[in-house]
Design an enzyme around this catalytic site. Structure first.
Site, short mmCIF file in Angstrom:
data_model
loop_
_atom_site.label_atom_id
_atom_site.label_comp_id
_atom_site.label_asym_id
_atom_site.label_seq_id
_atom_site.Cartn_x
_atom_site.Cartn_y
_atom_site.Cartn_z
N GLU A 37 0.81 -1.22 0.00
CA GLU A 37 0.00 0.00 0.00
C GLU A 37 0.84 1.27 0.00
OE1 GLU A 37 -2.66 -3.26 1.21
OE2 GLU A 37 -0.65 -2.65 1.86
N PHE A 89 -6.64 -1.31 5.62
CA PHE A 89 -5.28 -1.49 5.13
C PHE A 89 -4.56 -0.16 4.87
CE2 PHE A 89 -6.65 -5.77 3.08
CZ PHE A 89 -6.86 -6.31 4.34
N HIS A 125 -11.26 -5.88 8.80
CA HIS A 125 -11.96 -5.61 7.54
C HIS A 125 -13.26 -4.84 7.76
CE1 HIS A 125 -9.38 -9.07 6.63
NE2 HIS A 125 -9.40 -8.68 5.36
#
Length: 658
Positions: A397, A423, A464
């Site tokens: 990322e 993330f 998540h």
């Protein structure tokens, strides 16, 4: 030092000599000014000039260079007027950052130089993005980026090398192995014999170069970049050199053995090259004295000009107005023709329309190409736009956020899908320290949208399910968008892509396939900073966004006696606080609902702002409702207990009854 081995024309040798002498003389002057208290800090590159000068001289003027703070030779070889550098170091208005940053923490499109930030690593990924933009436009250009041996331990270094290798980007990664990371010697930083060996793991060509031999640097880099322009690929170069002075002058060099300093002093690139040129009868003492006199006169003239400039007079309105690049919103009107689609379809349609409108727009993210992304938002995009513009990325990322910034610097637009908003933590540094600050620091836009699938209610657990908008609303320079409806999502996404500022675009996963709406089929835009009034009433004001909007609507539908103003914020930065004030002045009561855990969230700031600006209109305490102060759990019953939805109705009724 062997110079005869390299075939370089005499006029180029003289130019290289002048190009090394100039930064050396500037540095010697800076060290004097530092002792006199006229410069606040200095990072010395004395003894390393051959690398900066050699690499820069081998590149074309239209090719980008991303230097570090010991690369003064890059700036002087690109012939930046010295007074601009001097005023930069003095924190004056003619400096590239207008007193907002120091040293070489700046860039300049005019000279195709993109400076560093103190976190070091992100600029490697930025170089990837710049090179990618060149490659997409079929421009035969190389991008050079510098780093020290210390920063090769950072994750960004490895991410950037891997991305460049996978995408075959023409990036010249230049490692100045100068012996010490501040005071830490190389044997305490890595165990491989040569840093160039790190290229092997990425399938990358690499070379070791004597960083103190100007002719070796110039000829080898020239040969490499000439070939890289024709055969695009990354190359890793390790320049063996040494830092003769402290990390910065205040740190000194007491930790360096004297015999090591003596050894490298004998390898001084300028002194050795000067002796060679004199022995070859290319230069004489008289000629050298003449060159020195000319450079000294230039330094003195530009220093005088810099010192004559007045110090900056702080201007609050100027500072506040230059955090974001001005964006003149132009409304694109929705068509009367609509179709009933889900939130996820609206986002996909908005992306597709923007890809058609902007042929320089690139989508990047994990699995976004043939697979269509984990939520299938980009399904079919490869067939329509090709893999060059719809790019699968490695799992890295930080490097991809940085590469998006590089694309923006080099004239492209970027949309990055952060596979899950959670993330973003591994890409946090370039978001908050590079994208957010670049325009304020040196006037460079960050034309980047980061899509952030977020939110709970789908039993996805702690990694998540977060709705982490508060990480970014705190950071000046970022815009944060959080739609609750398909219509808003499509129009706001189009605006986000048009806006040259960095935008975090939050998309609630729980609404992706559950929320339908009639959505115009054409391309249209919606303004940022305009809340939507969904219900009108006089009893209370409800302020919320994202999934909270639907929780509030459901609650009002179940309590039809409650006559409330319901405001959907839609964007959190910019925030339509005036819409909140207007409603509170009418109703006298305010409840703020957010899905995020309560402490430190957007509800707290709205509450404080209303208390400060509308206190006399309030008929009761402001109430905030948020999720529990725990990570979001996986089990569905635990998750329902965690979420703010379960507590909203009772708190609302309590405030109504107050």
């Amino acid at each position: 030092m062997n110079y005869n081995h390299f075939q370089v024309a005499e006029n180029i040798k003289i130019t290289l000599f002048k190009s090394m002498l100039k930064p050396r003389m500037i540095e010697e002057k800076m060290l004097i000014l530092l002792r006199q208290g006229k410069v606040s800090k200095w990072f010395s590159g004395i003894g390393q000039e051959a690398i900066s000068v050699g690499v820069t001289s081998a590149l074309n003027s239209e090719e980008y260079i991303l230097p570090m703070h010991r690369n003064l030779g890059v700036f002087t070889t690109r012939e930046i007027p010295l007074y601009r550098l001097f005023t930069q170091w003095q924190g004056k208005a003619s400096g590239f950052t207008q007193g907002r940053d120091r040293s070489f923490h700046f860039g300049t499109q005019e000279f195709k130089i993109i400076g560093m930030i103190s976190h070091l690593g992100p600029q490697l990924g930025v170089a990837d993005g710049i090179a990618l933009a060149h490659k997409l436009r079929n421009e035969k250009r190389v991008t050079a980026v510098f780093t020290g041996e210390g920063a090769t331990s950072e994750g960004d270094f490895h991410e950037a090398l891997n991305v460049a290798a996978v995408w075959e980007l023409p990036v010249l990664f230049c490692i100045e192995n100068n012996g010490y990371g501040l005071s830490t010697p190389t044997n305490e930083q890595f165990t491989c014999e040569n840093l160039a060996d790190k290229g092997i793991g990425y399938g990358m060509e690499s070379h070791i170069i004597d960083g103190n031999n100007i002719l070796e640097v110039y000829t080898k880099v020239s040969e490499l970049v000439e070939d890289m322009r024709i055969n695009p690929r990354p190359v890793l170069l390790e320049f063996k050199t040494f830092r003769m002075r402290g990390h910065e002058e205040a740190s000194g060099t007491k930790y360096v053995p004297q015999e090591l300093l003596d050894t490298w002093a004998e390898k001084d690139p300028l002194e050795n090259f000067t002796s060679f040129l004199k022995n070859e009868k290319i230069l004489t003492d008289d000629i050298i004295d003449g060159i020195r006199t000319e450079i000294q006169a230039e330094i003195d003239e530009h220093l005088k000009r810099a010192y004559s400039e007045e110090s900056i007079t702080p201007n609050e309105s100027k500072e506040l107005s230059e955090v974001y690049q001005k964006f003149d919103f132009k409304a694109s009107t929705p068509s009367i023709h609509t179709k009933n689609i889900r939130l996820i379809d609206a986002i996909s349609d908005g992306l597709r329309a923007s890809m058609k409108k902007f042929d320089n727009l690139v989508i990047m993210g994990q699995d976004v190409a043939e697979y269509g992304g984990v939520f299938k938002i980009t399904d079919g995009f490869v067939e329509d736009f090709g893999k060059e513009r719809v790019r699968n990325t490695p799992i890295c990322e930080s490097a991809i956020v940085s590469a998006a910034m590089g694309l923006s610097i080099n004239g492209a637009k970027a949309v990055m899908e952060m596979q899950f908003a959670d993330f973003a933590s591994t890409g946090f540094n370039p978001i908050v320290n590079y994208l957010a600050k670049s325009f304020y620091r040196w006037g460079e836009k960050a034309d980047v949208v980061i899509r952030m699938p977020c939110g709970g209610g789908v039993a996805a657990g702690p990694f998540h399910s977060q709705t982490n908008e508060a990480w970014f609303t705190k950071t000046p320079g970022l815009k944060v968008v959080y739609p609750a409806f398909p219509y808003d999502a499509k129009g706001l996404l189009a605006t986000a892509i048009e806006d040259p500022n960095p935008v975090l675009f939050f998309e609630h996963k729980g609404l992706y396939r559950s929320m339908y709406q009639e959505v115009p089929v054409n391309y249209y835009t919606l303004p940022f900073g305009k809340a939507s009034l969904l219900r009108e009433g006089t009893a209370i004001t409800i302020v919320t966004y994202g999934a909270g909007v639907h929780w509030a609507l459901e609650t009002l539908d179940n309590n039809i006696e409650i006559q409330a103003d319901l405001l959907d914020l839609r964007t959190l930065q910019p925030l339509d606080i005036n819409a909140v004030y207007d409603s509170v002045k009418k109703t006298g009561k305010l409840i703020i609902l957010q899905e995020d855990s309560l402490f430190g969230g957007i509800a707290s700031d709205i509450s404080a702002l209303v208390m400060e600006n509308c206190f006399e209109y309030l008929d009761g305490p402001i109430r905030r409702v948020g999720s529990l102060e725990t990570p979001i759990p996986f089990d569905s019953k635990l998750e329902q207990q965690y979420l703010a939805k379960s507590r909203f109705e009772s708190v609302l009724q309590e405030l109504i009854a107050y």
